[in-house]
Every structure is written in C-alpha cells, then in structure tokens.
Design an enzyme around this catalytic site. Structure first.
Site, PDB file in Angstrom:
ATOM      1  N   SER A 108       7.452  -2.524 -26.819  1.00 24.13           N
ATOM      2  CA  SER A 108       8.346  -2.138 -25.764  1.00 24.13           C
ATOM      3  C   SER A 108       8.948  -0.733 -26.196  1.00 24.13           C
ATOM      4  O   SER A 108       7.934   0.049 -26.117  1.00 24.13           O
ATOM      5  CB  SER A 108       9.600  -3.077 -25.661  1.00 24.13           C
ATOM      6  OG  SER A 108      10.322  -2.993 -24.583  1.00 24.13           O
ATOM      7  N   ASP A 153       2.852  -3.855 -25.141  1.00 25.32           N
ATOM      8  CA  ASP A 153       3.710  -3.906 -23.889  1.00 25.32           C
ATOM      9  C   ASP A 153       4.665  -2.669 -23.918  1.00 25.32           C
ATOM     10  O   ASP A 153       5.864  -2.800 -23.781  1.00 25.32           O
ATOM     11  CB  ASP A 153       4.544  -5.149 -23.718  1.00 25.32           C
ATOM     12  CG  ASP A 153       4.533  -5.872 -22.176  1.00 25.32           C
ATOM     13  OD1 ASP A 153       3.934  -5.319 -21.345  1.00 25.32           O
ATOM     14  OD2 ASP A 153       5.202  -6.766 -21.788  1.00 25.32           O
ATOM     15  N   HIS A 189       7.104 -10.471 -21.427  1.00 30.06           N
ATOM     16  CA  HIS A 189       7.571  -9.297 -22.380  1.00 30.06           C
ATOM     17  C   HIS A 189       7.760 -10.053 -23.791  1.00 30.06           C
ATOM     18  O   HIS A 189       7.591  -9.436 -24.833  1.00 30.06           O
ATOM     19  CB  HIS A 189       8.757  -8.711 -22.023  1.00 30.06           C
ATOM     20  CG  HIS A 189       9.096  -7.325 -22.661  1.00 30.06           C
ATOM     21  ND1 HIS A 189       7.805  -6.324 -22.470  1.00 30.06           N
ATOM     22  CD2 HIS A 189       9.980  -6.756 -23.119  1.00 30.06           C
ATOM     23  CE1 HIS A 189       8.358  -5.503 -23.447  1.00 30.06           C
ATOM     24  NE2 HIS A 189       9.525  -5.513 -23.712  1.00 30.06           N
TER      25      HIS A 189
END
Length: 389
Positions: A235, A258, A313
C-alpha cells in the site's frame, strides 16, 4: 469462509527455521526501529513473540479506524492479544557459507512493523534477511522512540524516556497529496538509512540496540550480501518501495504489494527505470492507479503487473489470517480466495521476481509463470474494474 475462529499465521515454507528480534538504534525521532526476520538455528521450545507487542498499538489501531479507544482497544486486545508469530524470538543467526540477500520492508498506512509477519517470515525461511521498518512519519497507527532525559548525555547507559507517536490524519485545510508526499519521502529515506545501518553492521561496525534482546547484531558481520538488496512494501509501503528504488542505487528491484501510488509525484515516473513487480489485489486499485503503473512498465520490460483474483487490500497483511468472521465482515480482511492460497501466490511471484533480479541460484524460477499472470487465480495487468479513488 465458514470458519468461526481465527485461522492462525502460516509458518515459512522454505528450508530455514526463522528467527526474529526487534532493533532500535538511536535516541530520537530519527532513530531506526525495525523487526528483523532471519534464517536461524532451530531452537526447541523457543519463545514465540506476540503478534501485537504492546497495548499502545491497540489504542493506535482504534485511533486509525476512528473508533473510541475506551471500548475498541480492549476489544482488539481480546481478539488478537493471544496471537503469536510462529518464529523463534532472539534465536541465533544461522551461519552459512553463502551470505543472505537483504529485503527492506515498508508497512502501509495505519500499520506497524509486525503486521506483515507472514510475508516477512516466508522470505526469511527462503534465505533472506528481512528488515521490517516501523516508520516515524506518523503513518504508523502507533510507534515510539526513546529520548534522553538529559539532551547533553551521550552515554549509552543514560536513562531514557519513551515517547509515543500517533497516527496523523490529513489536516482539514490541506490537500492529501501535499500531506502524504513529504511522508513518502521520509519513509523512503528511512529505507535508505536501514540499508546504511545494515551495511555498517555487516562491515563490522558496532551498533547499540536500545531494546532488551539476546540477539547479537554483530553476527550479521560478513553475512549479508549487500550486492543483492531489494525493497518491498504494501500500500503506502508499495509507493515507498518505488521511491526508495529511485533514491538508492544499491536497491536492485522493488516488489510493490497493492501499491497506493497516489502520493508519488508525476516527475518521478520517468526515473523508475529498475524492475518493479506490482502484485495487485482485485478490489483496491483504480483505473488511474493502474494507468500510472503501466507508465512505469513502459520504461522497463522486466517491470510486471499481476492481479491475484479473489483478494482484497488486507489479503496481503496478517489480518487476513487472524480476523474472525465478525471483524472480517466489518473490515473486509478476507476476499473469496482461501487466504493461504492468496498469500502463497503473492510470495511465490515475489520470490520468482527476486531470484531473477538479484541473480539468485535458488529454485524460485519454478514460479516464473506467475510473473506473466499465468496460473490459478492470477491474471496479467491490473484488476478489471472502473472505479476511481
């Protein structure tokens, strides 16, 4: 999934037993704080560390989720307080005739150094030294450092005081990019300082760990292969890994799990000329973010984008294994894929990529097909969706 209980963190599947320890070097907000995962000498009955090491992190998670600490922190503590990581705490480093390549791992927003223990332990079980940083840019849900009681004191044994840093929301009068971009640069610089510290210890320079530990940092001397260093993150940590790759020549490649690519400035994209592996989940990315990843792809044939189907996620964090059904329903910690299978695909793709670009002589090339999006539950390129952030 039908289970009504926590699943438990997976053990590393590689040939090495895994040890871990915590390290804090320096006495200020600019100190380095990380959890080190490494191949270790197998220890019968070794202590398994708690997954969340201190109560303050539960308070920080409550703050990050905008929930009241008074009820949320005890609830989180009750849910996760007994969870342990299946590694040996402070076990001695396994000495080998070949040096260990290095991965520096960067966490996402609201996370901290232990939240990716499954990925880090898997990499260590495959023969990597993994430094899982806890960032000091106020993006961790909580972290702390030691400050001297007397600023004039340079004596290592001088009394120190814990100072906690909380997660900071974007101020209401500020645009998100202008708040997050400086944080991104601070995080990337912390990755560079982590590499510098390992280089220094590996070269024989003593480093003082301020935390109580039985692990001997000097055992890393001559045992780290700094010609084979990579950066990895999830992330916000995915974007951090890309920026660190640009800033530091010694990093050969980056694995972006991600990636939340929004905080990267546009002028940076043409500079991402070394290989990046983007491993996306099915539901997080947007058309805009995938377009930016493709822009990076156009600069290097070895940069790849793949998407693991059935993932969300949180599928690349430990929460996917430890959250029961209620937490999963509220926070979407699991997708439709079996969480162990989802993480296996992520780890195997990362290992195949690292073997290729760190020029390792391992058997990780058995998973090379994943890098082209070939295999069960994986497709090439970004997820097939049309939302925007």
């Amino acid at each position: 999934m039908g289970a009504t209980y926590s699943l438990g963190l997976p053990r590393g599947k590689g040939p090495h037993a895994v040890g871990c320890t915590d390290v804090m070097v320096g006495r200020s907000q600019k100190s380095l704080f990380f959890r080190l995962f490494y191949p270790c000498i197998s220890q019968e009955g070794a202590e398994r560390p708690f997954w969340i090491p201190r109560y303050e992190y539960y308070c920080g998670l409550a703050d990050y989720m905008n929930m009241n600490r008074k009820w949320c922190a005890p609830l989180l503590s009750m849910t996760f307080g007994s969870c342990r990581i299946p590694v040996s705490w402070d076990a001695p480093l396994k000495l080998s005739n070949k040096k260990y390549p290095l991965i520096i791992f960067s966490h996402g927003l609201g996370a901290f150094r232990t939240v990716y223990s499954s990925v880090c332990a898997e990499m260590a079980s495959r023969g990597f030294l993994v430094m899982a940083l806890e960032h000091r840019d106020s993006s961790a849900s909580a972290t702390y450092y030691f400050k001297r009681e007397s600023e004039a004191s340079d004596i290592p044994e001088a009394p120190v005081q814990e100072e906690w840093l909380s997660y900071r929301e974007v101020p209401k009068d500020q645009k998100e990019f202008h708040f997050r971009n400086p944080q991104l640069h601070q995080r990337a610089n912390e990755c560079l300082r982590g590499l510098k510290l390992i280089r220094s210890i590996s070269g024989g320079k003593a480093a003082v760990n301020l935390l109580p530990t039985d692990f001997d940092l000097s055992s890393l001397k001559d045992n780290v292969d700094l010609s084979r260093a990579a950066v990895m993150g999830h992330s916000f940590g995915g974007a951090t890994s890309i920026l660190a790759l640009v800033k530091e020549a010694q990093f050969k490649c980056a694995v972006a799990l991600d990636a939340w690519i929004f905080p990267l400035e546009n002028t940076l994209y043409p500079k991402v000329t070394k290989p990046v592996l983007f491993i996306n989940t099915e539901t997080f990315q947007t058309v805009d973010s995938v377009a930016k990843m493709k822009k990076i792809c156009s600069l290097n044939d070895e940069t790849k984008i793949i998407t693991v189907l059935g993932t969300v996620h949180q599928s690349q964090t430990d929460f996917t294994f430890l959250a029961g059904n209620l937490v999963n329903r509220v926070f979407r910690t699991r997708g439709t894929i079996d969480p162990y299978e989802g993480l296996d695909i992520t780890n195997q793709a990362a290992l195949a990529f690292l073997q290729k670009h760190l020029q390792l002589k391992e058997d990780f090339d058995q998973w090379d097909g994943l890098l082209e999006g070939v295999g069960n539950a994986v497709i090439p390129n970004g997820p097939l969706q049309k939302s925007s952030m």
